[in-house]
Design a protein around this motif. Sequence first.
Motif, PDB file in Angstrom:
ATOM      1  N   VAL A  13      -4.813  44.057  36.092  1.00 35.86           N
ATOM      2  CA  VAL A  13      -4.737  44.259  34.416  1.00 35.86           C
ATOM      3  C   VAL A  13      -3.758  43.277  33.745  1.00 35.86           C
ATOM      4  CG1 VAL A  13      -4.997  45.631  32.426  1.00 35.86           C
ATOM      5  CG2 VAL A  13      -6.452  46.211  34.504  1.00 35.86           C
ATOM      6  N   ILE A  14      -2.668  43.569  33.975  1.00 40.09           N
ATOM      7  CA  ILE A  14      -1.445  42.795  33.288  1.00 40.09           C
ATOM      8  C   ILE A  14      -1.287  41.463  33.761  1.00 40.09           C
ATOM      9  CG2 ILE A  14       0.989  42.488  33.453  1.00 40.09           C
ATOM     10  CD1 ILE A  14       1.475  45.516  33.836  1.00 40.09           C
ATOM     11  N   VAL A  15      -1.910  40.979  34.876  1.00 43.15           N
ATOM     12  CA  VAL A  15      -2.027  39.237  35.094  1.00 43.15           C
ATOM     13  C   VAL A  15      -3.113  38.982  34.264  1.00 43.15           C
ATOM     14  CG1 VAL A  15      -2.690  38.017  36.982  1.00 43.15           C
ATOM     15  CG2 VAL A  15      -0.920  39.945  37.437  1.00 43.15           C
ATOM     16  N   LEU A  16      -4.331  39.535  34.361  1.00 36.41           N
ATOM     17  CA  LEU A  16      -5.398  39.146  33.472  1.00 36.41           C
ATOM     18  C   LEU A  16      -5.264  39.117  31.953  1.00 36.41           C
ATOM     19  CD1 LEU A  16      -8.242  40.917  35.084  1.00 36.41           C
ATOM     20  CD2 LEU A  16      -7.812  38.486  35.254  1.00 36.41           C
ATOM     21  N   ILE A  17      -4.317  39.880  31.494  1.00 36.67           N
ATOM     22  CA  ILE A  17      -3.965  40.106  30.011  1.00 36.67           C
ATOM     23  C   ILE A  17      -2.835  38.602  29.690  1.00 36.67           C
ATOM     24  CG2 ILE A  17      -2.709  41.023  28.298  1.00 36.67           C
ATOM     25  CD1 ILE A  17      -3.790  43.861  29.181  1.00 36.67           C
ATOM     26  N   ILE A  24      -6.167  31.242  26.870  1.00 40.44           N
ATOM     27  CA  ILE A  24      -7.161  31.418  25.781  1.00 40.44           C
ATOM     28  C   ILE A  24      -6.532  31.678  24.511  1.00 40.44           C
ATOM     29  CG2 ILE A  24      -9.150  32.863  25.223  1.00 40.44           C
ATOM     30  CD1 ILE A  24      -9.811  32.722  28.174  1.00 40.44           C
ATOM     31  N   GLY A  25      -5.620  32.690  24.316  1.00 41.10           N
ATOM     32  CA  GLY A  25      -5.086  33.231  22.935  1.00 41.10           C
ATOM     33  C   GLY A  25      -5.863  34.401  22.826  1.00 41.10           C
ATOM     34  N   LYS A  29     -11.053  35.764  18.435  1.00 37.01           N
ATOM     35  CA  LYS A  29     -10.989  34.399  18.154  1.00 37.01           C
ATOM     36  C   LYS A  29     -11.737  33.328  18.917  1.00 37.01           C
ATOM     37  CE  LYS A  29      -8.789  31.208  14.912  1.00 37.01           C
ATOM     38  NZ  LYS A  29      -7.694  30.735  14.051  1.00 37.01           N
ATOM     39  N   SER A  30     -11.424  33.543  20.266  1.00 38.11           N
ATOM     40  CA  SER A  30     -12.106  32.713  21.169  1.00 38.11           C
ATOM     41  C   SER A  30     -13.513  32.825  21.254  1.00 38.11           C
ATOM     42  CB  SER A  30     -11.360  32.829  22.584  1.00 38.11           C
ATOM     43  OG  SER A  30      -9.927  32.390  22.362  1.00 38.11           O
ATOM     44  N   ILE A  31     -13.893  33.901  21.262  1.00 40.38           N
ATOM     45  CA  ILE A  31     -15.267  34.546  21.483  1.00 40.38           C
ATOM     46  C   ILE A  31     -15.907  34.287  20.205  1.00 40.38           C
ATOM     47  CG2 ILE A  31     -16.877  36.411  21.992  1.00 40.38           C
ATOM     48  CD1 ILE A  31     -14.644  37.453  23.746  1.00 40.38           C
ATOM     49  N   THR A  32     -15.780  34.782  19.215  1.00 40.07           N
ATOM     50  CA  THR A  32     -16.407  34.538  17.819  1.00 40.07           C
ATOM     51  C   THR A  32     -15.962  33.298  16.861  1.00 40.07           C
ATOM     52  OG1 THR A  32     -14.981  35.809  16.419  1.00 40.07           O
ATOM     53  CG2 THR A  32     -16.595  36.985  17.565  1.00 40.07           C
ATOM     54  N   CYS A  39      -4.546  39.035  13.438  1.00 39.93           N
ATOM     55  CA  CYS A  39      -3.960  37.813  13.741  1.00 39.93           C
ATOM     56  C   CYS A  39      -2.659  37.588  12.903  1.00 39.93           C
ATOM     57  CB  CYS A  39      -5.170  36.599  13.068  1.00 39.93           C
ATOM     58  SG  CYS A  39      -5.121  35.198  13.856  1.00 39.93           S
ATOM     59  N   GLY A  40      -1.906  37.039  13.604  1.00 36.92           N
ATOM     60  CA  GLY A  40      -0.454  36.592  13.113  1.00 36.92           C
ATOM     61  C   GLY A  40       0.720  37.661  13.195  1.00 36.92           C
ATOM     62  N   MET A  41       0.203  39.138  13.746  1.00 38.32           N
ATOM     63  CA  MET A  41       0.901  39.944  13.874  1.00 38.32           C
ATOM     64  C   MET A  41       2.162  40.125  14.650  1.00 38.32           C
ATOM     65  SD  MET A  41       1.855  42.996  12.052  1.00 38.32           S
ATOM     66  CE  MET A  41       0.235  43.812  11.290  1.00 38.32           C
ATOM     67  N   THR A  42       1.718  39.254  15.787  1.00 38.71           N
ATOM     68  CA  THR A  42       2.807  39.340  17.092  1.00 38.71           C
ATOM     69  C   THR A  42       3.702  38.229  16.485  1.00 38.71           C
ATOM     70  OG1 THR A  42       1.159  39.587  18.730  1.00 38.71           O
ATOM     71  CG2 THR A  42       3.028  38.525  19.512  1.00 38.71           C
ATOM     72  N   ARG A  43       3.340  37.101  15.877  1.00 38.91           N
ATOM     73  CA  ARG A  43       4.242  36.310  15.167  1.00 38.91           C
ATOM     74  C   ARG A  43       5.020  36.747  14.412  1.00 38.91           C
ATOM     75  NH1 ARG A  43       0.173  31.585  14.707  1.00 38.91           N
ATOM     76  NH2 ARG A  43      -1.170  33.359  14.550  1.00 38.91           N
ATOM     77  N   ALA A  44       4.715  37.577  13.460  1.00 36.15           N
ATOM     78  CA  ALA A  44       5.327  38.358  12.239  1.00 36.15           C
ATOM     79  C   ALA A  44       6.480  39.296  13.081  1.00 36.15           C
ATOM     80  CB  ALA A  44       4.538  39.036  11.370  1.00 36.15           C
ATOM     81  N   CYS A  45       6.016  40.038  13.745  1.00 38.59           N
ATOM     82  CA  CYS A  45       7.048  40.746  14.609  1.00 38.59           C
ATOM     83  C   CYS A  45       8.102  39.991  15.104  1.00 38.59           C
ATOM     84  CB  CYS A  45       6.234  41.739  15.407  1.00 38.59           C
ATOM     85  SG  CYS A  45       5.297  42.994  14.951  1.00 38.59           S
ATOM     86  N   ILE A  46       7.804  38.812  15.798  1.00 47.06           N
ATOM     87  CA  ILE A  46       8.653  38.172  16.262  1.00 47.06           C
ATOM     88  C   ILE A  46       9.673  37.621  15.305  1.00 47.06           C
ATOM     89  CG2 ILE A  46       9.385  35.827  17.399  1.00 47.06           C
ATOM     90  CD1 ILE A  46       6.848  36.641  19.020  1.00 47.06           C
TER      91      ILE A  46
END
Length: 159
Positions: A13-17, A24-25, A29-32, A39-46
């Motif tokens: 599961v970790i490898v797939l994630i 893919i990102g 967003k990739s699917i729909t 969206c943007g929360m990870t970059r905001a936390c960084i």
Amino acid sequence: MKNKKEKLCYIIVIVLIVLLYKFIGCPIKSITGISCPGCGMTRACICVVKGDFAKALEYHPMVVLMPVMAGLFIYTMVIKYKMSLAGKKSNLKVNIKDSSLTKNNCYCKISKRIDLLWIIIGCVFCVTYVIRLVKGNDIVNVAVQQGIIVRVIREIVNI
């Protein structure tokens, strides 16, 4: 044997994630083709960790609530843990009618307040998402034509 299978499943599961996000990102967003509310929360936390608060707010304005949400989550887990140690249900919803459970009545009241806080945070999150979608920017946008679903449908129709 079960332990080895569980560990193998976790590793897979970790490898797939990691592969999913690396190539893919964002899966939503990739699917729909539509940015998700986070969206943007990870970059905001960084950016917060790096000390760039202005940039963090650009990526996701709800980043200011992340410490509150983390605190609420930890507090809830502590309450559940204390209740499980006391031999009570680990579910925070306890029977209020039983007067012998005065400590659990307190937990139940706290649980209702925490639930209300989560609902308020969820509503603010949704309103912020809609505003960001309507305003449109580089981070949150609607590009349905780029989503996998639309591309697959186009391919099926063209066949």
